[in-house]
Design a protein around this motif. Structure first.
Motif, mmCIF file in Angstrom:
data_model
loop_
_atom_site.group_PDB
_atom_site.id
_atom_site.type_symbol
_atom_site.label_atom_id
_atom_site.label_comp_id
_atom_site.label_asym_id
_atom_site.label_seq_id
_atom_site.Cartn_x
_atom_site.Cartn_y
_atom_site.Cartn_z
ATOM 1 N N TRP A 184 0.858 -1.172 0.000
ATOM 2 C CA TRP A 184 0.000 0.000 0.000
ATOM 3 C C TRP A 184 0.895 1.223 0.000
ATOM 4 C CZ3 TRP A 184 -4.518 0.972 -1.579
ATOM 5 C CH2 TRP A 184 -5.129 2.186 -1.297
ATOM 6 N N GLY A 185 0.689 2.114 -0.978
ATOM 7 C CA GLY A 185 1.560 3.270 -1.132
ATOM 8 C C GLY A 185 1.476 4.231 0.036
ATOM 9 N N ILE A 186 2.556 4.920 0.281
ATOM 10 C CA ILE A 186 2.632 5.963 1.305
ATOM 11 C C ILE A 186 2.988 7.299 0.659
ATOM 12 C CG2 ILE A 186 3.800 6.743 3.392
ATOM 13 C CD1 ILE A 186 1.990 4.370 3.863
ATOM 14 N N SER A 187 3.909 7.256 -0.299
ATOM 15 C CA SER A 187 4.394 8.478 -0.938
ATOM 16 C C SER A 187 3.364 9.031 -1.915
ATOM 17 C CB SER A 187 5.700 8.188 -1.681
ATOM 18 O OG SER A 187 6.074 9.292 -2.478
ATOM 19 N N GLY A 188 3.047 10.312 -1.780
ATOM 20 C CA GLY A 188 2.217 10.966 -2.774
ATOM 21 C C GLY A 188 3.018 11.414 -3.977
ATOM 22 N N ARG A 189 4.295 11.702 -3.741
ATOM 23 C CA ARG A 189 5.158 12.219 -4.804
ATOM 24 C C ARG A 189 5.345 11.204 -5.928
ATOM 25 N NH1 ARG A 189 10.534 11.689 -5.578
ATOM 26 N NH2 ARG A 189 10.824 10.688 -3.555
ATOM 27 N N ARG A 190 5.381 9.926 -5.596
ATOM 28 C CA ARG A 190 5.661 8.905 -6.596
ATOM 29 C C ARG A 190 4.402 8.260 -7.176
ATOM 30 N NH1 ARG A 190 10.686 5.681 -3.653
ATOM 31 N NH2 ARG A 190 12.232 7.321 -3.932
ATOM 32 N N MET A 191 3.247 8.662 -6.692
ATOM 33 C CA MET A 191 2.040 7.937 -7.054
ATOM 34 C C MET A 191 1.734 7.988 -8.553
ATOM 35 S SD MET A 191 -1.837 8.222 -5.507
ATOM 36 C CE MET A 191 -1.189 8.965 -4.023
ATOM 37 N N TYR A 192 1.816 9.176 -9.143
ATOM 38 C CA TYR A 192 1.458 9.296 -10.563
ATOM 39 C C TYR A 192 2.377 8.434 -11.426
ATOM 40 C CZ TYR A 192 0.471 11.435 -15.108
ATOM 41 O OH TYR A 192 0.125 11.637 -16.422
ATOM 42 N N GLY A 193 3.681 8.474 -11.145
ATOM 43 C CA GLY A 193 4.617 7.654 -11.905
ATOM 44 C C GLY A 193 4.348 6.170 -11.737
ATOM 45 N N ARG A 194 3.934 5.781 -10.525
ATOM 46 C CA ARG A 194 3.641 4.367 -10.279
ATOM 47 C C ARG A 194 2.361 3.925 -10.980
ATOM 48 N NH1 ARG A 194 5.412 4.075 -3.854
ATOM 49 N NH2 ARG A 194 7.624 3.616 -4.269
ATOM 50 N N ILE A 195 1.391 4.820 -11.087
ATOM 51 C CA ILE A 195 0.180 4.504 -11.856
ATOM 52 C C ILE A 195 0.548 4.233 -13.312
ATOM 53 C CG2 ILE A 195 -1.966 5.484 -12.778
ATOM 54 C CD1 ILE A 195 -2.288 6.935 -10.074
ATOM 55 N N LEU A 196 1.360 5.109 -13.893
ATOM 56 C CA LEU A 196 1.792 4.895 -15.268
ATOM 57 C C LEU A 196 2.576 3.598 -15.402
ATOM 58 C CD1 LEU A 196 2.980 8.495 -16.269
ATOM 59 C CD2 LEU A 196 0.847 7.366 -16.926
ATOM 60 N N GLU A 197 3.452 3.343 -14.457
ATOM 61 C CA GLU A 197 4.268 2.129 -14.476
ATOM 62 C C GLU A 197 3.393 0.876 -14.488
ATOM 63 O OE1 GLU A 197 7.025 -0.288 -11.286
ATOM 64 O OE2 GLU A 197 6.962 1.893 -11.133
ATOM 65 N N MET A 198 2.398 0.835 -13.606
ATOM 66 C CA MET A 198 1.533 -0.339 -13.551
ATOM 67 C C MET A 198 0.708 -0.501 -14.823
ATOM 68 S SD MET A 198 0.187 -0.484 -9.586
ATOM 69 C CE MET A 198 -0.982 -1.785 -10.006
ATOM 70 N N LEU A 199 0.174 0.589 -15.335
ATOM 71 C CA LEU A 199 -0.623 0.484 -16.566
ATOM 72 C C LEU A 199 0.232 0.018 -17.733
ATOM 73 C CD1 LEU A 199 -2.837 3.689 -16.231
ATOM 74 C CD2 LEU A 199 -3.560 1.308 -15.914
ATOM 75 N N HIS A 200 1.471 0.480 -17.798
ATOM 76 C CA HIS A 200 2.367 0.010 -18.860
ATOM 77 C C HIS A 200 2.672 -1.476 -18.717
ATOM 78 C CE1 HIS A 200 2.870 3.822 -20.763
ATOM 79 N NE2 HIS A 200 3.529 4.385 -19.774
ATOM 80 N N GLU A 201 2.541 -1.997 -17.494
ATOM 81 C CA GLU A 201 2.712 -3.434 -17.252
ATOM 82 C C GLU A 201 1.386 -4.185 -17.370
ATOM 83 O OE1 GLU A 201 5.326 -5.326 -16.663
ATOM 84 O OE2 GLU A 201 6.890 -3.796 -16.534
ATOM 85 N N ASP A 202 0.328 -3.486 -17.815
ATOM 86 C CA ASP A 202 -1.011 -4.053 -17.973
ATOM 87 C C ASP A 202 -1.580 -4.544 -16.642
ATOM 88 O OD1 ASP A 202 -3.172 -4.404 -19.669
ATOM 89 O OD2 ASP A 202 -2.665 -6.479 -20.155
ATOM 90 N N LEU A 203 -1.376 -3.741 -15.594
ATOM 91 C CA LEU A 203 -1.890 -4.044 -14.266
ATOM 92 C C LEU A 203 -2.904 -2.975 -13.857
ATOM 93 C CD1 LEU A 203 1.498 -4.889 -12.489
ATOM 94 C CD2 LEU A 203 -0.294 -6.532 -13.128
ATOM 95 N N PRO A 204 -4.155 -3.340 -13.572
ATOM 96 C CA PRO A 204 -5.119 -2.362 -13.064
ATOM 97 C C PRO A 204 -4.636 -1.766 -11.745
ATOM 98 C CG PRO A 204 -6.207 -4.418 -13.682
ATOM 99 C CD PRO A 204 -4.741 -4.689 -13.691
ATOM 100 N N VAL A 205 -4.975 -0.522 -11.497
ATOM 101 C CA VAL A 205 -4.488 0.193 -10.314
ATOM 102 C C VAL A 205 -5.657 0.463 -9.366
ATOM 103 C CG1 VAL A 205 -3.239 2.204 -9.459
ATOM 104 C CG2 VAL A 205 -2.725 1.296 -11.745
ATOM 105 N N ILE A 206 -5.632 -0.154 -8.192
ATOM 106 C CA ILE A 206 -6.636 0.151 -7.170
ATOM 107 C C ILE A 206 -6.219 1.437 -6.468
ATOM 108 C CG2 ILE A 206 -7.728 -0.607 -5.024
ATOM 109 C CD1 ILE A 206 -7.302 -3.490 -5.934
ATOM 110 N N LEU A 207 -7.073 2.431 -6.511
ATOM 111 C CA LEU A 207 -6.807 3.743 -5.918
ATOM 112 C C LEU A 207 -7.908 4.058 -4.923
ATOM 113 C CD1 LEU A 207 -5.623 6.991 -7.611
ATOM 114 C CD2 LEU A 207 -7.800 7.007 -6.395
ATOM 115 N N CYS A 208 -7.543 4.649 -3.793
ATOM 116 C CA CYS A 208 -8.523 5.028 -2.774
ATOM 117 C C CYS A 208 -8.686 6.540 -2.716
ATOM 118 C CB CYS A 208 -8.093 4.515 -1.405
ATOM 119 S SG CYS A 208 -9.353 4.766 -0.130
ATOM 120 N N ILE A 209 -9.923 6.987 -2.739
ATOM 121 C CA ILE A 209 -10.254 8.376 -2.453
ATOM 122 C C ILE A 209 -10.475 8.446 -0.949
ATOM 123 C CG2 ILE A 209 -11.861 10.265 -2.903
ATOM 124 C CD1 ILE A 209 -12.587 8.732 -5.527
#
Length: 256
Positions: free
Chosen positions: A129-154
């Motif tokens: 479970w992510g903690i860093s907000g700074r890296r979140m956007y890059g990690r979303i892109l990373e997972m999608l490029h790996e064809d992995l859906p991203v569970i995100l919490c509001i």
């Protein structure tokens, strides 16, 4: 322009004779008593939906990700009864939601159960479970490029005076993003990233429909919210053995 996204059709359920959903929907259990198991699924089961859809999407990618509980449901439109049966298994696997609970599942529980499944099945995947907000956007892109859906919490609004705050869901209509509603305390699944019209926008699945959220609005929320980047973050999944590679945002993250 879509700069990242899943490569396969997302989870589909035939809601009625004419409608095919975009992902699952805990609303399939609507109408049950609030404190009954089905009532809790409807009221607080968005994390169950996102987690179940993640496992099913993985299974759609090939037999190496099949599990006995969903292998018969892969790569096809599910009936409402089939999806509810699968959802019930996911609900039990995640430990359910206790009676009288006023919150759904924690991100830490999603992390633990995913890693348990990955270990059981021998998948070379690891979640946190992510903690860093700074890296979140890059990690979303990373997972999608790996064809992995991203569970995100509001995140949930902890202060009563802010209880109606949250993130705006948009619908795309003739190339324009139209405000639909404001949402908080909710898990969604990111299926793509689009850069246009004041974006980037995250393409998301929620309640069996496709919506969009503005990334800058989400980023502002989590950085101005108490515990925002802890409560509002992603289930970050990466393939084991890639820990020293550069991330999509240009930073290095040598530990999962």
């Amino acid at each position: 322009m879509k700069i990242a996204g899943l490569t396969r059709e997302y989870i589909q359920v035939r809601r009625n004779k004419d409608e095919i959903t975009y992902g699952g929907d805990q609303g399939f259990f609507a109408g049950a008593l609030a404190d009954s198991p089905d009532g809790r699924k409807c009221r607080l089961g968005c994390g169950v939906t996102a987690f179940g859809d993640l496992l099913l999407y993985l299974a759609n990618n090939g037999p190496q990700y099949h599990i006995k509980e969903n292998e018969e449901y892969t790569n096809r439109v599910l009936s409402l009864e089939e999806y509810k049966s699968y959802y019930n298994w996911v609900y039990d696997f995640l430990g359910g939601i206790p009676p009288k609970a006023n919150r759904g599942l924690s991100g830490i529980r999603l992390q633990g159960r995913f890693n348990q499944m990955a270990h059981r099945q021998g998948w070379k995947l690891r979640a946190r479970w992510g903690i860093s907000g700074r890296r979140m956007y890059g990690r979303i892109l990373e997972m999608l490029h790996e064809d992995l859906p991203v569970i995100l919490c509001i995140p949930i609004m902890l202060e009563k005076r802010k209880k109606d705050d949250g993130i705006i869901f948009y619908k795309k209509d003739r190339g324009q993003y139209r405000k639909i509603q404001r949402v908080n305390a909710h898990y969604i699944t990111v299926t793509g990233v689009i850069t246009e019209d004041g974006g980037p926008y995250l393409e998301i699945a929620s309640w069996g429909k496709k919506f969009y959220i503005n990334w800058q609005e989400y980023e502002t929320l989590i950085h101005t919210h108490f515990l925002g980047t802890v409560l509002g973050n992603i289930l970050y999944i990466r393939r084991r053995g890639k820990s020293k590679e550069r991330q999509a945002d240009g930073s290095k993250d040598e530990k999962i």
